[in-house]
Write an enzyme that holds these catalytic residues in place. Structure first.
Site, short mmCIF file in Angstrom:
data_model
loop_
_atom_site.label_atom_id
_atom_site.label_comp_id
_atom_site.label_asym_id
_atom_site.label_seq_id
_atom_site.Cartn_x
_atom_site.Cartn_y
_atom_site.Cartn_z
N ILE A 190 -29.73 2.49 -65.57
CA ILE A 190 -30.58 2.63 -64.40
C ILE A 190 -31.79 3.45 -64.84
O ILE A 190 -31.74 4.15 -65.85
CB ILE A 190 -29.86 3.30 -63.20
CG1 ILE A 190 -29.32 4.68 -63.55
CG2 ILE A 190 -28.72 2.41 -62.70
CD1 ILE A 190 -28.68 5.41 -62.37
N ASP A 191 -32.88 3.33 -64.11
CA ASP A 191 -34.11 4.03 -64.48
C ASP A 191 -33.90 5.54 -64.54
O ASP A 191 -33.03 6.08 -63.86
CB ASP A 191 -35.22 3.74 -63.47
CG ASP A 191 -35.66 2.29 -63.48
OD1 ASP A 191 -35.37 1.58 -64.46
OD2 ASP A 191 -36.30 1.86 -62.50
#
Length: 303
Positions: free
Chosen positions: A119-120
């Site tokens: 995930i970012d």
């Protein structure tokens, strides 16, 4: 810092990759990758051929994970889940990165533990991690087969009145500008992408809506780009919906928290990986984050 330079002495001449396999316990594939990435030095010079024979003193750039005490959210025999805070990288960006989630995972569970998806950096929430090579293979296969259901919470600009099914192909822009190259856009030449969006609560005083997002594909920045595409960009997004000038300031770390709140509505990206649901090893798992995302949202809107 996790990447450190270790000096070693090789008594008998041997191929570089064999030394790394026999003496350091890595696989042949890992050894060859380390060498190709310039992590073995002889007389201060980077060696890039795994078949080169070496003896005497060499230097090896190795990864030694550190811990900052981030606790595991849930643990099972074959995998663990962390509830990652916003701002923490999944993997190091380079050898100077002081700390990332992979540090914590390998520090607690050993060299063979690995992160199964990404995930970012600014997205908070659940990250599934394998504890060994076998479970890593099984979990990654599960993702490839799209047997994982994920739900995210996001605070977005504007009022979302009804459920939305966003089916818009996503393409990573190719451009001479480093700024543009990192941005994903909706484009007919892109990969098929689908996100369902469900409104949970509208806040008229702020003209923002708390939504639940269910991505059916796992494209880079998918939820962020899809919500921007339907004119409901995520509050706190420093890229999508921002001017190039403000994007540059953010990337150069010149944007103050107050400026970011003024530009985008919050000091962080208000996107949170909230639920994971999957079948693995003949068991059903439904894992929920325990983070109070609602509180995070409103804490991030003021200094």
């Amino acid at each position: 810092m996790p990447f450190i330079l270790k000096k070693m002495f090789i008594k008998e001449k041997q191929r570089a990759f064999l030394f790394i396999v026999k003496e350091l316990g890595y696989t042949q594939k890992e050894a060859q990758r380390f060498i190709s990435k310039g992590r073995v030095l002889v007389n201060g010079e980077i060696m890039d051929k795994s078949s080169t024979e070496i003896e005497g003193e060499i230097e090896f750039i190795c990864f030694e994970p550190i811990s900052k005490g981030l606790q595991v959210h849930v643990e099972y025999d074959e995998f663990v889940v962390f509830d990652k805070p916003s701002g923490l990288l999944i993997h190091p960006q380079n050898r100077n990165t002081p700390y990332s989630l992979i540090d914590e995972l390998k520090y607690q569970f050993g060299r063979d533990a690995n992160i199964a998806h990404r995930i970012d950096q600014e997205t908070s929430g659940l990250v599934l991690c394998s504890k060994n090579k076998n479970s890593e293979r099984d979990i990654k296969m599960m993702f490839q087969e799209r047997d994982m259901k994920k739900k995210y919470l996001a605070m977005v600009h504007g009022e979302v009145k009804n459920d939305i099914c966003i089916e818009a192909p996503l393409l990573r822009k190719q451009d001479e500008s480093a700024i543009v190259r990192m941005v994903v856009k909706v484009h007919e030449d892109g990969k098929k992408s689908k996100t369902d969006v469900k409104p949970l609560k509208y806040f008229p005083d702020k003209d923002m809506t708390l939504v639940e997002c269910s991505p059916f594909t796992g494209r880079q920045h998918q939820i962020r780009v899809h919500l921007f595409h339907v004119k409901h960009s995520i509050v706190g997004d420093p890229i999508y919906g921002q001017s190039e000038e403000n994007i540059v300031k953010f990337l150069d770390k010149e944007l103050t928290p107050l400026q970011r709140i003024s530009n985008s509505g919050a000091s962080r990206l208000l996107l949170h990986a909230n639920e994971l649901e999957f079948d693995l090893y003949n068991k059903k798992f439904h894992i929920n984050s325990e983070v109070d995302f609602f509180k995070i949202c409103f804490d991030s809107m003021s200094i």
